[in-house]
Design an enzyme around this catalytic site. Sequence first.
Site, short mmCIF file in Angstrom:
data_model
loop_
_atom_site.label_atom_id
_atom_site.label_comp_id
_atom_site.label_asym_id
_atom_site.label_seq_id
_atom_site.Cartn_x
_atom_site.Cartn_y
_atom_site.Cartn_z
N TRP A 74 32.17 11.41 -40.44
CA TRP A 74 32.71 10.69 -41.59
C TRP A 74 32.17 11.27 -42.89
CZ3 TRP A 74 36.64 7.63 -40.47
CH2 TRP A 74 36.71 7.03 -39.21
N HIS B 236 39.31 1.58 -45.73
CA HIS B 236 38.32 2.14 -44.82
C HIS B 236 38.62 1.85 -43.36
CE1 HIS B 236 35.33 1.95 -48.40
NE2 HIS B 236 36.09 3.02 -48.45
N ILE C 219 36.90 2.41 -38.05
CA ILE C 219 36.33 1.88 -39.28
C ILE C 219 35.37 2.91 -39.87
CG2 ILE C 219 34.99 0.00 -40.31
CD1 ILE C 219 35.68 -1.61 -37.68
N CYS C 220 35.60 3.26 -41.12
CA CYS C 220 34.71 4.18 -41.84
C CYS C 220 33.65 3.33 -42.54
CB CYS C 220 35.51 4.99 -42.85
SG CYS C 220 34.52 6.20 -43.75
N LEU C 221 32.51 3.17 -41.88
CA LEU C 221 31.42 2.34 -42.39
C LEU C 221 30.10 3.00 -41.97
CD1 LEU C 221 30.72 -0.40 -43.78
CD2 LEU C 221 30.79 -1.44 -41.51
#
Length: 180
Positions: free
Chosen positions: A173, A112, A119-121
């Site tokens: 995202w 991620h 950051i893919c959060l």
Amino acid sequence: MLSPGGVTRGRQLLPLRLWPRRSWGDGSIMASMQKRLQKELLALQNDPPPGMTLNEKSVQNSITQWIVDMEGAPGTLYEGEKFQLLFKFSSRYPFDSPQVMFTGENIPVHPHVYSNGHICLSILTEDWSPALSVQSVCLSIISMLSSCKEKRRPPDNSFYVRTCNKNPKKTKWWYHDDTC
């Protein structure tokens, strides 16, 4: 005299004003943001999440940009590794999430985390709430790294890094994987 619905004068009920009548552009949001950031700065200095320390030099010139030094948690794939997180706060913070990304020489290899530090959060975008804080974001990132079972980049890393905006908050995202 106060009542549940407002202020009473004699028998007349006047509504309580919940917001000042001033415009948002007068600095009241900026003052609110600065007060909140100062509170969070103190909290991060006095009680940082495990493995996290505020880079004191990063806040000397501006309260709206912080660098947090991070060490990988013991017993994880990232144990002993050192990383840096860059936090950028807009004048709409805490109503707007901060821009958060890894920066510096060592970007963690994680499903991620893109090689440019993005950051893919979900809590950094659509699941953000003003109740969250820098500390809660740091804990989420530590948890994300600590639960990783295999060091690898996201499958679309090369394409994303070539085509993305510099600001990860401008990315739409697609949250499809919560297994690591």
